[in-house]
Design a protein around this motif. Sequence first.
Motif, PDB file in Angstrom:
ATOM      1  N   LYS A   1      -4.445  -0.005  -7.450  1.00  0.00           N
ATOM      2  CA  LYS A   1      -4.648  -0.573  -5.602  1.00  0.00           C
ATOM      3  C   LYS A   1      -5.594  -1.108  -5.445  1.00  0.00           C
ATOM      4  O   LYS A   1      -5.200  -2.355  -4.786  1.00  0.00           O
ATOM      5  N   LEU A   2      -6.648  -1.551  -4.816  1.00  0.00           N
ATOM      6  CA  LEU A   2      -8.145  -1.977  -4.820  1.00  0.00           C
ATOM      7  C   LEU A   2      -7.563  -2.969  -5.206  1.00  0.00           C
ATOM      8  O   LEU A   2      -7.708  -4.434  -3.944  1.00  0.00           O
TER       9      LEU A   2
ATOM     10  N   SER B   1       0.737  -1.274   0.148  1.00  0.00           N
ATOM     11  CA  SER B   1      -0.308   0.147  -0.044  1.00  0.00           C
ATOM     12  C   SER B   1       0.868   1.514  -0.246  1.00  0.00           C
ATOM     13  O   SER B   1       0.576   2.562  -0.856  1.00  0.00           O
TER      14      SER B   1
ATOM     15  N   ASP C   1       1.890   3.971  -3.411  1.00  0.00           N
ATOM     16  CA  ASP C   1       1.112   5.766  -3.102  1.00  0.00           C
ATOM     17  C   ASP C   1       1.898   6.263  -3.337  1.00  0.00           C
ATOM     18  O   ASP C   1       1.734   7.085  -4.039  1.00  0.00           O
TER      19      ASP C   1
ATOM     20  N   GLU D   1      -6.226   9.592 -10.407  1.00  0.00           N
ATOM     21  CA  GLU D   1      -6.329   9.660  -9.246  1.00  0.00           C
ATOM     22  C   GLU D   1      -7.257   8.286  -8.490  1.00  0.00           C
ATOM     23  O   GLU D   1      -6.625   7.792  -7.879  1.00  0.00           O
ATOM     24  N   ASP D   2      -8.659   8.258  -9.018  1.00  0.00           N
ATOM     25  CA  ASP D   2      -9.336   7.583  -8.976  1.00  0.00           C
ATOM     26  C   ASP D   2      -9.152   5.821 -10.169  1.00  0.00           C
ATOM     27  O   ASP D   2      -9.174   4.980  -9.015  1.00  0.00           O
TER      28      ASP D   2
ATOM     29  N   GLN E   1      -6.375   4.593  -7.786  1.00  0.00           N
ATOM     30  CA  GLN E   1      -7.493   3.277  -6.319  1.00  0.00           C
ATOM     31  C   GLN E   1      -7.495   2.229  -6.927  1.00  0.00           C
ATOM     32  O   GLN E   1      -7.283   1.814  -5.341  1.00  0.00           O
TER      33      GLN E   1
END
Length: 218
Positions: free
Chosen positions: A192-193, A92, A96, A185-186, A189
């Motif tokens: 990342k998820l 994580s 980031d 950025e969304d 994410q």
Amino acid sequence: MDLLLHSIQLDWPVLLPILICSILVVAVVLNRFSFYKRNKRDVVLLIPRLQKELAKNNLQGAQNLAVQCGGVIGEVTEEAVRIFSEQRNGFSRSFDIAAALATRKLESHLTILGTIGGVAPFLGLFGTVVRILYTFQDLAQQGNQSAAVAMGIGSALIATAFGLGVAIVAVVFYNSFQSIVKRYEDDFQLIKLLFLSFVDSEGTSSPVQPPQNSNISM
């Protein structure tokens, strides 16, 4: 037209900075528009394919998908595959960092638009105030000349109009580009998820062979 020429002739020291601001706005808008167009990718198509490869523990296939995707999304995804293969426990935070570096690329030069959007109206207002002061000074020296007063005030307002016009364009594109950055950025994410879902589900499983040539430079 005479009023405009009169304003340029008398108020060029104030109009020149606004003109420079307008040139900067055009340059930044063209640069960012070209950059975003080159890097436009549909993450909705990438996520399901990436999920299938991760479900099969095929990190090489996931990396190949990232390379095929290309652009900023591809770079971030490729870095995510590398981090996933090397340090799942700290995925994580490492992701980031990679996403933040990519966001810096996306936000490059946008502060110029934001600054001009805030400063240009005041440059125009400053020019208007200065020209009105000179107009009143001429009026006091030459007496009541309605035509000269009207010409002076009209000339003074051109600077404000010019400054407002440049500021409006700068703010519109600044907000538009910021919304594009927010969508990226969304997307980061979502990526990342997706990887975190496999980190959580496979945290106790044996490590997977890392993909070949996984050293990616952001």
